[in-house]
Design an enzyme around this catalytic site. Sequence first.
Site, mmCIF file in Angstrom:
data_model
loop_
_atom_site.group_PDB
_atom_site.id
_atom_site.type_symbol
_atom_site.label_atom_id
_atom_site.label_comp_id
_atom_site.label_asym_id
_atom_site.label_seq_id
_atom_site.Cartn_x
_atom_site.Cartn_y
_atom_site.Cartn_z
ATOM 1 N N HIS A 216 45.511 72.626 12.245
ATOM 2 C CA HIS A 216 45.265 71.949 13.518
ATOM 3 C C HIS A 216 46.114 70.685 13.565
ATOM 4 O O HIS A 216 46.429 70.086 12.537
ATOM 5 C CB HIS A 216 43.782 71.614 13.667
ATOM 6 C CG HIS A 216 42.950 72.802 14.034
ATOM 7 N ND1 HIS A 216 42.236 72.887 15.205
ATOM 8 C CD2 HIS A 216 42.730 73.977 13.391
ATOM 9 C CE1 HIS A 216 41.600 74.051 15.266
ATOM 10 N NE2 HIS A 216 41.885 74.731 14.167
ATOM 11 N N CYS A 247 37.828 73.442 17.418
ATOM 12 C CA CYS A 247 36.503 73.971 17.121
ATOM 13 C C CYS A 247 35.439 73.271 17.953
ATOM 14 O O CYS A 247 35.362 72.037 17.954
ATOM 15 C CB CYS A 247 36.195 73.798 15.629
ATOM 16 S SG CYS A 247 34.549 74.380 15.174
ATOM 17 N N ASN A 256 45.142 74.109 17.538
ATOM 18 C CA ASN A 256 46.012 74.503 16.437
ATOM 19 C C ASN A 256 47.440 74.039 16.709
ATOM 20 O O ASN A 256 47.802 73.737 17.842
ATOM 21 C CB ASN A 256 46.031 76.028 16.293
ATOM 22 C CG ASN A 256 44.698 76.587 15.915
ATOM 23 O OD1 ASN A 256 43.717 76.413 16.617
ATOM 24 N ND2 ASN A 256 44.652 77.275 14.798
#
Length: 320
Positions: A216, A247, A256
């Site tokens: 990420h 998330c 990401n």
Amino acid sequence: MDNPRELTLPSKAVICEVAPRDGFQAITNKWIATEDKISMIRLLSETGVKNIEITSFVHPKAIPQLKDASEVVQACQDLTQINFRALVPNIKGAERAIVSGIKKIKLMLSATDSHSLSNANCKTMEAQNGFLPIIELAAKEGVKVGGSISVAFGCPFEGKVPKERIFQIVSRYMSMGVDEISLADSTGAGNPKQVYELLGYLRDCFPSTLFTLHLHNTRGLAIANAFAALQQGIIHFDSSIAGLGGCPYLPGATGNVSTEDLVNAFHEMGVETEMNLDKLIETAKAIKLKLGEIGDSYMLKAGPTSLLYEKQTGQHKLEN
């Protein structure tokens, strides 16, 4: 004679596109129609990518955005040039994934007990022991299994994770017959030195294990971390078109590393991905327009390096 100062990197890298899972699940303010998910996956399949994490078979109450996982997978079965995998949290999810046509599943596990309790309502070892029925089912059905270790480079509850903790988890995975393991920088807490040292340690301890990286870009270090991984011989990476993702259980966790940024960086360094950068940028623009999401992509802001120059009278001239 080779230049002793010349940096040697792998000649190729293998990328898995995770936007249909990681990217879509992060969009919580609106429903993405099933047909739109399918059309975006089809767009991605035209970029030269060979691996796509297509969805997650979690309980619909946990992630409502992915409640149509089975329908999406079944509608994409004709894309035989793509290796699809799906994330599964438990045996029920694994059963649904296999029935839908998935041939590779990825297990969900946290590096720390605190994150595991928050995410899976049990400690790490208990969660990992719960994978045994999934692994047995997959073996019976001829389905591949990959493991994962979330927050491997930094936990929001416990900070940096000791390498001994990662060693313990990898050892347990290996004893269960899982020899492909994804290390996830879920919070974007990792730095290049940390990534280089941990991967070197793990490769020395587990030379037969295939390690992959799930990065990420929360703190802008994802490309640098990927470069550090390349220096340790790691060639398998996850990325998300247009930098979509994040998330829902990790506050402040952005998307990401974008697929187009990663491919551009790799190609500039002579690391081949067999993906078409122009097509990736075109697809990123289309998906961003479709979803109305900003994401995090330098290629969408500045374009590839090649656009800095234009040919004039046989020379390259820097644009103003």
